[in-house]
Design an enzyme around this catalytic site. Structure first.
Site, PDB file in Angstrom:
ATOM      1  N   SER A 109       0.822  -0.872  -0.712  1.00  0.00           N
ATOM      2  CA  SER A 109      -0.075  -0.317  -0.125  1.00  0.00           C
ATOM      3  C   SER A 109       1.156   1.209  -0.205  1.00  0.00           C
ATOM      4  O   SER A 109       1.419   1.298  -0.811  1.00  0.00           O
ATOM      5  CB  SER A 109      -0.780  -0.251   1.253  1.00  0.00           C
ATOM      6  OG  SER A 109      -2.123   0.434   1.251  1.00  0.00           O
ATOM      7  N   ASP A 167      -9.762  -4.719  -4.536  1.00  0.00           N
ATOM      8  CA  ASP A 167      -9.426  -4.104  -3.727  1.00  0.00           C
ATOM      9  C   ASP A 167     -10.467  -2.326  -3.429  1.00  0.00           C
ATOM     10  O   ASP A 167      -9.900  -1.604  -4.265  1.00  0.00           O
ATOM     11  CB  ASP A 167      -7.818  -4.002  -3.863  1.00  0.00           C
ATOM     12  CG  ASP A 167      -7.116  -2.594  -3.236  1.00  0.00           C
ATOM     13  OD1 ASP A 167      -7.361  -2.748  -2.039  1.00  0.00           O
ATOM     14  OD2 ASP A 167      -5.321  -3.055  -2.882  1.00  0.00           O
ATOM     15  N   HIS A 194      -7.426  -5.830  -0.415  1.00  0.00           N
ATOM     16  CA  HIS A 194      -6.304  -5.263   0.019  1.00  0.00           C
ATOM     17  C   HIS A 194      -5.595  -5.902   1.126  1.00  0.00           C
ATOM     18  O   HIS A 194      -5.846  -5.583   2.457  1.00  0.00           O
ATOM     19  CB  HIS A 194      -7.303  -3.873   1.213  1.00  0.00           C
ATOM     20  CG  HIS A 194      -5.691  -2.163   0.768  1.00  0.00           C
ATOM     21  ND1 HIS A 194      -4.839  -2.564  -0.223  1.00  0.00           N
ATOM     22  CD2 HIS A 194      -5.369  -1.997   1.778  1.00  0.00           C
ATOM     23  CE1 HIS A 194      -4.971  -0.949   0.330  1.00  0.00           C
ATOM     24  NE2 HIS A 194      -4.477  -1.408   1.623  1.00  0.00           N
TER      25      HIS A 194
END
Length: 228
Positions: A109, A167, A194
């Site tokens: 991320s 995601d 995610h």
């Protein structure tokens, strides 16, 4: 075939995470890579206020690599005055110097977005970042105009981009867009959201990618800026 040492990857956590939290969430991945690669996670330099899901009295506060606003971060925001990135680049450089040698990076991320910036600097010959490759999970390009220089030229460093089709935090098109900033990126999609996937299909893809940099093959040390 001669036995080779495991690759060493410096691991960069996501926003509102920490090194400890990343270690907790990568158990399946570390098991999948056992004997082939080891992950060494570090904390981002910027502490964040505890949220409802955090222990306000705990010793593991959430952290971030940079901010798009005062104490906040949104991946899609074209922040006019992003803050904190230089401190984070210095933190990564210090970790590479003090705890190395490392072969590559693994980012998740916001940590993957930072790793992509490090790749860009490495591809330009920045000696602070002696890494040969990166694995970027749920990554994205910063929308801040001040960060645009990282993406102006094709980034010639080998990368594996892991993209979750569902995601809801970093939408798949954002990760694919970043992948196009690299020369010959390898893109691995998975049906999940995610997180860092480590199922049989992903394990195979990770190992195939990492095999290119096995020290026994002498590749990791030869790869430099401009080479894939």
């Amino acid at each position: 075939m001669a036995e080779t040492r495991p690759l060493r990857l410096l691991a960069l956590h996501g926003y509102r995470q920490s090194a400890r939290r990343l270690r907790q969430r990568t158990g399946a991945l570390r098991k999948a890579l056992r004997g082939r690669a080891e992950l060494v996670a570090i904390d981002a330099p910027h502490r964040l206020p505890a949220g409802s899901e955090d222990d306000p009295d705990g010793d593991d506060p959430p952290r971030g690599w940079w901010f798009s606003g005062p104490g906040t971060f949104e991946a899609g925001e074209a922040a006019a005055a992003p803050a904190g990135l230089e401190e984070s680049l210095s933190t990564v450089a210090a970790a590479l110097a003090e705890h190395g040698p490392f072969d590559g990076l693994l980012g998740f991320s916001q940590g993957a977005a930072l790793a992509a910036m490090v790749c860009a600097l490495r591809a330009r010959g920045d000696p602070r970042f002696p890494v040969a490759f990166a694995v970027l999970v749920a990554a994205f390009a910063s929308r801040a105009p001040a960060h645009g220089h990282f993406y102006r030229d094709p980034i010639a460093l080998p990368t594996l981009h892991v993209v979750g089709d569902t995601d809801a935090v970093i939408a798949a098109p954002l990760s694919r867009e970043l992948a196009q900033c690299f020369v010959e990126p390898v893109v691995l999609t998975h049906p999940g959201g995610h997180f860092i996937p480590a199922g049989p299909a992903q394990k195979k893809a990770y190992l195939e990618f990492l095999e290119r940099f096995c020290p026994g093959q002498g590749q990791a040390k030869r790869l430099g800026a401009g080479e894939v």
